[in-house]
Design a protein around this motif. Structure first.
Motif, PDB file in Angstrom:
ATOM      1  N   LEU A   4       0.825  -1.214   0.000  1.00  0.00           N
ATOM      2  CA  LEU A   4       0.000   0.000   0.000  1.00  0.00           C
ATOM      3  C   LEU A   4       0.857   1.261   0.000  1.00  0.00           C
ATOM      4  O   LEU A   4       0.535   2.240  -0.686  1.00  0.00           O
ATOM      5  N   TRP A   8       0.791   3.957  -2.990  1.00  0.00           N
ATOM      6  CA  TRP A   8       0.550   5.381  -2.740  1.00  0.00           C
ATOM      7  C   TRP A   8       1.733   6.228  -3.227  1.00  0.00           C
ATOM      8  O   TRP A   8       1.549   7.302  -3.802  1.00  0.00           O
ATOM      9  N   ILE A  23      -9.282   1.682  -8.466  1.00  0.00           N
ATOM     10  CA  ILE A  23      -8.787   0.651  -7.551  1.00  0.00           C
ATOM     11  C   ILE A  23      -9.790   0.401  -6.433  1.00  0.00           C
ATOM     12  O   ILE A  23     -10.055  -0.752  -6.064  1.00  0.00           O
ATOM     13  N   ILE A  24     -10.377   1.456  -5.903  1.00  0.00           N
ATOM     14  CA  ILE A  24     -11.351   1.317  -4.817  1.00  0.00           C
ATOM     15  C   ILE A  24     -12.588   0.559  -5.294  1.00  0.00           C
ATOM     16  O   ILE A  24     -13.090  -0.327  -4.596  1.00  0.00           O
ATOM     17  N   LEU A  26     -12.786  -1.596  -7.801  1.00  0.00           N
ATOM     18  CA  LEU A  26     -12.413  -2.995  -8.021  1.00  0.00           C
ATOM     19  C   LEU A  26     -12.304  -3.762  -6.709  1.00  0.00           C
ATOM     20  O   LEU A  26     -12.735  -4.918  -6.613  1.00  0.00           O
ATOM     21  N   LEU A  27     -11.735  -3.137  -5.694  1.00  0.00           N
ATOM     22  CA  LEU A  27     -11.656  -3.783  -4.383  1.00  0.00           C
ATOM     23  C   LEU A  27     -13.041  -4.004  -3.790  1.00  0.00           C
ATOM     24  O   LEU A  27     -13.307  -5.036  -3.164  1.00  0.00           O
ATOM     25  N   PHE A  28     -13.937  -3.033  -3.975  1.00  0.00           N
ATOM     26  CA  PHE A  28     -15.304  -3.165  -3.467  1.00  0.00           C
ATOM     27  C   PHE A  28     -16.022  -4.337  -4.132  1.00  0.00           C
ATOM     28  O   PHE A  28     -16.647  -5.155  -3.455  1.00  0.00           O
ATOM     29  N   GLY A  30     -14.661  -6.918  -5.615  1.00  0.00           N
ATOM     30  CA  GLY A  30     -14.015  -8.153  -5.195  1.00  0.00           C
ATOM     31  C   GLY A  30     -14.470  -8.599  -3.818  1.00  0.00           C
ATOM     32  O   GLY A  30     -14.760  -9.775  -3.591  1.00  0.00           O
ATOM     33  N   ALA A  31     -14.551  -7.653  -2.892  1.00  0.00           N
ATOM     34  CA  ALA A  31     -15.026  -7.976  -1.540  1.00  0.00           C
ATOM     35  C   ALA A  31     -16.488  -8.400  -1.563  1.00  0.00           C
ATOM     36  O   ALA A  31     -16.893  -9.320  -0.840  1.00  0.00           O
TER      37      ALA A  31
END
Length: 49
Positions: A4, A8, A23-24, A26-28, A30-31
């Motif tokens: 991370l 950053w 990115i956020i 895609l992470l959401f 995926g979760a």
């Protein structure tokens, strides 16, 4: 946590802040898939993709 910090640092150094919302999201997603994989909601989530 090193990943991370590296990510950053890359975003800040290269001025690629427009990648952060992608990115956020895609992470959401995926979760969401991982958390609903064993529930009755799973077939409805997979139809989105």
């Amino acid at each position: 946590m090193d990943f991370l910090k590296d990510l950053w640092g890359f975003l800040r150094e290269r001025k690629k802040f427009w990648l952060l919302p992608i990115i956020i999201v895609l992470l959401f997603f995926g979760a969401l898939i991982v958390l609903t994989s064993g529930s009755a909601i799973a077939p409805f989530i997979y139809t989105v993709f």
